[in-house]
Structures are given as structure tokens and as C-alpha cells.
Write a protein that holds these residues in place. Structure first.
Motif, PDB file in Angstrom:
ATOM      1  N   SER A  55       0.856  -1.192  -0.060  1.00  0.00           N
ATOM      2  CA  SER A  55      -0.133  -0.141   0.138  1.00  0.00           C
ATOM      3  C   SER A  55       0.942   1.365  -0.126  1.00  0.00           C
ATOM      4  O   SER A  55       1.842   1.451   0.782  1.00  0.00           O
ATOM      5  CB  SER A  55      -0.905   0.134   1.202  1.00  0.00           C
ATOM      6  OG  SER A  55      -1.593   1.139   1.295  1.00  0.00           O
ATOM      7  N   GLU A  57       1.267   5.448  -1.010  1.00  0.00           N
ATOM      8  CA  GLU A  57       0.829   6.730  -1.291  1.00  0.00           C
ATOM      9  C   GLU A  57       2.005   7.945  -1.326  1.00  0.00           C
ATOM     10  O   GLU A  57       2.901   7.947  -0.223  1.00  0.00           O
ATOM     11  CB  GLU A  57      -0.171   7.209  -0.247  1.00  0.00           C
ATOM     12  CG  GLU A  57      -0.994   8.383  -0.205  1.00  0.00           C
ATOM     13  CD  GLU A  57      -2.095   8.772   0.823  1.00  0.00           C
ATOM     14  OE1 GLU A  57      -2.791   9.496   0.822  1.00  0.00           O
ATOM     15  OE2 GLU A  57      -2.450   7.733   1.387  1.00  0.00           O
ATOM     16  N   LYS A  93      -2.118   7.231  -4.958  1.00  0.00           N
ATOM     17  CA  LYS A  93      -2.915   6.393  -3.760  1.00  0.00           C
ATOM     18  C   LYS A  93      -3.120   4.962  -4.166  1.00  0.00           C
ATOM     19  O   LYS A  93      -4.124   4.894  -5.220  1.00  0.00           O
ATOM     20  CB  LYS A  93      -4.054   7.306  -3.293  1.00  0.00           C
ATOM     21  CG  LYS A  93      -4.475   6.355  -1.882  1.00  0.00           C
ATOM     22  CD  LYS A  93      -5.323   7.047  -0.909  1.00  0.00           C
ATOM     23  CE  LYS A  93      -5.758   6.267   0.287  1.00  0.00           C
ATOM     24  NZ  LYS A  93      -6.589   6.978   1.028  1.00  0.00           N
ATOM     25  N   SER A  94      -2.453   4.211  -3.934  1.00  0.00           N
ATOM     26  CA  SER A  94      -2.750   2.636  -4.435  1.00  0.00           C
ATOM     27  C   SER A  94      -4.179   2.262  -4.027  1.00  0.00           C
ATOM     28  O   SER A  94      -4.603   2.474  -2.811  1.00  0.00           O
ATOM     29  CB  SER A  94      -1.648   1.606  -3.983  1.00  0.00           C
ATOM     30  OG  SER A  94      -1.617   1.601  -2.227  1.00  0.00           O
ATOM     31  N   LEU A  95      -4.756   1.447  -4.775  1.00  0.00           N
ATOM     32  CA  LEU A  95      -5.951   0.850  -4.394  1.00  0.00           C
ATOM     33  C   LEU A  95      -5.932  -0.689  -4.483  1.00  0.00           C
ATOM     34  O   LEU A  95      -6.568  -1.339  -3.540  1.00  0.00           O
ATOM     35  CB  LEU A  95      -7.058   1.151  -5.730  1.00  0.00           C
ATOM     36  CG  LEU A  95      -7.055   2.560  -5.974  1.00  0.00           C
ATOM     37  CD1 LEU A  95      -7.993   2.874  -7.005  1.00  0.00           C
ATOM     38  CD2 LEU A  95      -8.053   3.291  -4.724  1.00  0.00           C
ATOM     39  N   LYS A 108      -1.918  -1.011  -8.674  1.00  0.00           N
ATOM     40  CA  LYS A 108      -3.226  -0.068  -9.225  1.00  0.00           C
ATOM     41  C   LYS A 108      -3.421   1.112  -8.270  1.00  0.00           C
ATOM     42  O   LYS A 108      -3.571   0.913  -7.168  1.00  0.00           O
ATOM     43  CB  LYS A 108      -4.334  -0.963  -9.636  1.00  0.00           C
ATOM     44  CG  LYS A 108      -5.551  -0.226 -10.507  1.00  0.00           C
ATOM     45  CD  LYS A 108      -6.751  -1.017 -10.744  1.00  0.00           C
ATOM     46  CE  LYS A 108      -6.277  -1.925 -11.755  1.00  0.00           C
ATOM     47  NZ  LYS A 108      -7.552  -2.529 -12.264  1.00  0.00           N
ATOM     48  N   GLY A 109      -3.691   2.283  -8.810  1.00  0.00           N
ATOM     49  CA  GLY A 109      -4.067   3.407  -7.904  1.00  0.00           C
ATOM     50  C   GLY A 109      -4.352   4.671  -8.599  1.00  0.00           C
ATOM     51  O   GLY A 109      -4.609   4.658  -9.870  1.00  0.00           O
ATOM     52  N   ILE A 119      -7.176   6.224 -12.932  1.00  0.00           N
ATOM     53  CA  ILE A 119      -6.797   5.108 -12.228  1.00  0.00           C
ATOM     54  C   ILE A 119      -5.512   4.602 -13.165  1.00  0.00           C
ATOM     55  O   ILE A 119      -5.952   4.309 -14.388  1.00  0.00           O
ATOM     56  CB  ILE A 119      -7.887   3.976 -12.163  1.00  0.00           C
ATOM     57  CG1 ILE A 119      -9.054   4.473 -11.322  1.00  0.00           C
ATOM     58  CG2 ILE A 119      -7.271   2.561 -11.553  1.00  0.00           C
ATOM     59  CD1 ILE A 119      -8.629   4.885  -9.929  1.00  0.00           C
TER      60      ILE A 119
END
Length: 180
Positions: A55, A57, A93-95, A108-109, A119
Motif C-alpha cells: 500500500s 501513497e 494512492k494505491s488501490l 493499481k491506484g 486510475i
């Protein structure tokens, strides 16, 4: 029969001082954005020297006062490269994190440039794990290529960019250091 429990991943946290992002456009325009004045946060989960989850950011201030080489970094401050007049920040910001194999991972973010959020899928790679001064460190690289038009960045002519013609893509390379 002996049952062994799986070893839980170890969470490694990003070291913002040792992390940075390189933003590069075709035709010799490169901007190195140091981590010391920008915001980096996130973690990776490492198990058996392999990333299991991540994760990440970051927020980059592209009008960073640490930019010292005007002839190299100056073109980055123009609207043709990244719009810095009204929106001087780039953020990610990662998703999700997808592990394909030990060497291929995708992060992916939401990437925001010029107040436009898209995205994107970036490649993520664990480069090395080493011990330095008694502390374990993991070096992680995230790379991706984005189209400037997707973020409403103007296309330029030779005259508009001070004699520098830029290609349609911008390459992001984040070098991130994590510690446990």
C-alpha cells in the motif's frame, strides 16, 4: 505429524527521507524530486524475501524549493510538462496490489496530475533486501508511463517549450526504501 503454521508477512514501512520520484519525458527533460520535502507513506508486506502485499501513497510538490538545476528542471515547471500554476502537486494512492510472480507485481491506484485523477496500473518490483547499520531495508521500485493528454496537459510546439519538444508520455519512477 508436525504441523507448521505459515509465517505471517512482516510489515515494512516506507522511509520518506530515503524515497524519491523521477519524472521523465522524452527528449532529455528529467526532473528528480527528492523525498525530503515531499510526503511518502505506505508499507509492503514481505515474506521469504518476496512482496506479498503493498500500500503506497505519495504527494509530490513539483514547485519544491530543492530543485536546484533550473536548466534541467525548469521545463518541468511549465504547463507543457506538468501544470504547476494552479495545481503544483502530483499524488498517487494505491488501490490494489497484484502479485504475478516473484519479479512481476502491479500496483493499481489513483494518480492525480493537473487536478485530474485517473486510475493507473504501475509495475512494482522488490529490488533488494539488505541490512544496513543493524536495520533491515527493502528497496522497491515502481515504474509506469502515462500519457500527458490523459491529464489535460497541453501538447507543445518547439517554441512553446523553450526549444524542447516533449513526447506524449511521461515516465514515473519511484524509488522507495522500506524499513522493518
Amino acid at each position: 505429524m508436525i504441523h507448521t503454521l505459515p509465517i505471517a508477512p512482516t510489515k515494512w514501512w516506507i522511509d520518506p527521507i530515503q524515497s524519491d520520484v523521477l519524472i521523465k519525458a522524452r527528449h532529455s527533460v528529467v526532473a528528480y524530486i527528492s523525498g525530503s520535502l515531499n510526503k511518502f507513506s505506505g508499507y509492503i508486506d514481505v515474506q521469504d524475501n518476496q512482496v506479498q502485499d503493498a500500500s503506497i501513497e505519495f504527494i509530490l510538490d513539483i514547485k519544491n524549493q530543492a530543485i536546484a538545476l533550473e536548466n534541467v528542471d525548469g521545463p518541468m515547471l511549465s504547463n507543457d510538462y506538468l501544470d504547476t500554476d494552479g495545481f503544483p502537486f502530483v499524488s498517487f494512492k494505491s488501490l490494489s496490489f497484484q502479485k504475478i510472480n516473484p519479479h512481476i507485481n502491479f500496483l493499481k491506484g489513483a494518480l492525480t496530475i493537473n487536478n485530474t485523477t485517473k486510475i493507473v496500473e504501475l509495475e512494482a518490483e522488490l529490488l533488494d533486501i539488505k541490512t544496513c547499520n543493524g536495520s533491515q531495508k527493502a528497496l522497491f521500485e515502481i515504474t509506469g508511463k502515462i500519457n500527458r493528454k490523459d491529464f489535460q496537459l497541453t501538447t507543445n510546439s518547439y517554441k512553446q517549450a523553450g526549444g524542447i519538444v516533449l513526447g506524449p508520455d511521461v515516465k514515473l519512477i519511484a524509488n522507495l526504501e522500506f524499513t522493518v
